[in-house]
Write a protein that holds these residues in place. Sequence first.
Motif, PDB file in Angstrom:
ATOM      1  N   ASN A   1       9.029   9.148  -1.310  1.00 51.98           N
ATOM      2  CA  ASN A   1       7.924   8.208  -1.497  1.00 51.98           C
ATOM      3  C   ASN A   1       7.104   8.031  -0.228  1.00 51.98           C
ATOM      4  OD1 ASN A   1       6.715   6.695  -3.495  1.00 51.98           O
ATOM      5  ND2 ASN A   1       8.566   5.531  -3.948  1.00 51.98           N
TER       6      ASN A   1
ATOM      7  N   ASN B   1      10.497   3.923  -6.328  1.00 48.59           N
ATOM      8  CA  ASN B   1      10.735   3.035  -5.201  1.00 48.59           C
ATOM      9  C   ASN B   1      11.714   1.923  -5.569  1.00 48.59           C
ATOM     10  OD1 ASN B   1      10.242   2.394  -2.508  1.00 48.59           O
ATOM     11  ND2 ASN B   1       8.557   1.012  -2.999  1.00 48.59           N
TER      12      ASN B   1
ATOM     13  N   THR C   1       3.196   9.107  -0.009  1.00 52.62           N
ATOM     14  CA  THR C   1       2.242   8.010   0.181  1.00 52.62           C
ATOM     15  C   THR C   1       1.383   8.248   1.407  1.00 52.62           C
ATOM     16  OG1 THR C   1       3.785   6.456  -0.864  1.00 52.62           O
ATOM     17  CG2 THR C   1       2.026   5.517   0.478  1.00 52.62           C
TER      18      THR C   1
END
Length: 555
Positions: free
Chosen positions: A176, A112, A180
């Motif tokens: 990501n 990230n 997530t």
Amino acid sequence: MTITVESTHMEHQERKWTDYFTFCTDHKVIGIQYLVTSFAFYFIGGAFAEVIRTELATADPDFVTPAMYNQFMTIHGTIMIFLWIVPAGAAFANYLIPLMIGADDMAFPNLNAVAFWLTPPGGILLLLSFFVDGGAAQAGWTSYPPLSLISGVWGQEIWILSVLLVGTSSILGAINFVTTIFKMRIKDMDLHSMPLFCWSMLATSALILLSTPVLAAALVLLSFDLIAGTSFFNPTGGGDPIVYQHMFWFYSHPAVYIMILPFFGVISDVLPVHARKPIFGYRAIAYSSLAISFLGLIVWAHHMFTSGTPGWLRIFFMAATMLIAVPTGIKIFSWCATIWGGKLNLNTAMCFGIGFIATFLVGGLTGVMLSSVTFDIHVHDTYFVVGHFHYVLFGGAAMGLFAGFYHWFPKMTGKMINEPLGRAHFILLFIGLNITFLPMHELGLLGMNRRIALYDIQFEPLNQICTLGAYILALSSLPFVINIFLTLIKGEKASRNPWRAFTLEWQTSSPPAIENFDEEPILWAGPYDYGTDSEGVDDEETIEDMLAEVGSNSK
């Protein structure tokens, strides 16, 4: 297949201001880094727009030369798309997704941080290209060959490198977000209990992962043509520039939805809170985002109706483009039904939310017009397209961005924004936007071409109105900037949940602790259960008591 998820646990402490200038893996820091960076480029790109509009105030080249105009026009478009709107969407996604699903961070914190730190170098490179031999790129943000192969080779090469860096950042971010959302939700939250912003980011991420590599391939091949003498797209060597157009638009029409889908999610979260009503048609809005994501991949060639596309293929892309208006229309009607009959709190966030519906509706309706082959051929490469494009992306994205900014500003900073200054910002932006871009539709219908500094004198009066609107748009930034600094210095302290909202990010402190939640949050209501049996009450004090009871029970 098992996906291993990185996790980081930090001690309960406050962030130092220096953390925001470092390689920090906290998703909240990265979200604010994205947001501040995107606004920095917003002001730079906006300044370039003022140069463009000042030149276009008269029919003669009396402010900048035509060559400089082409450079400002190219870099303006590139900045506003790749360095403002796309990173701004990533900013909200980074900050909010873990909080909304009850996670302590993103799935891959280090990845990230890498994704963010690819963005500033890309932007700096783009601005430095003005100082290389031949100046910055001059072929427009589309960089069609053969024009891009013969105008400012090194400036064009830097443009390619800049876009590749920002595109790589988008791909890493999308990986990501998807991981997530699917792997880090609290145990009680299924997909249909998520806030609609998470659905919009799933759709956005799917588009990024499927389309961005195609743009990267096109730019790499264009780079070979520029500096290695190959002829992938160079017609003098047997190359086909139409192939570039197909590859470019396979990304760049989905890019419209990559830019706007995050703010569809923002609006879906802002309107119910400030209307005190459940969202109308939760599943219809959620699945329409996925439908837009799918249909967005099969409409790209409507940008190429004048490029020799066969008639049968034109019909297919016309029908697909008209069809994509259906899921978008579902959202518009659902948002209108949500606020209809609600107890509206017309604060700044809500004003921008309603402004989003109005401006995006204009852009959407002109988009349906442009989907028609016959009409598109008539107004192709005219200012009608410029007006449409800016109503969708500047009107839609700016209104959605500021709705989300004012809505979550108390959560991010712990301070309540100044409402009179916020409303002044909205009024100036809304008026300036319409004065700037509405007359462009008339200019296009009259035949004024876009992307040129010189035009016929008959178009001057309408262009002067557009330029006046652009100056009002510039002025709108003044109360916005004053508001931010005034609030940060001496703003009223925000409570944990000043809007009495039900999504999980409001169950933690304002601003959130480094680890987000002291205990795993509990899903005690649906994200939009305002005025329903599951809400039970609708006053802040009682809701705070219920949240406190939930916290004590979880211990």
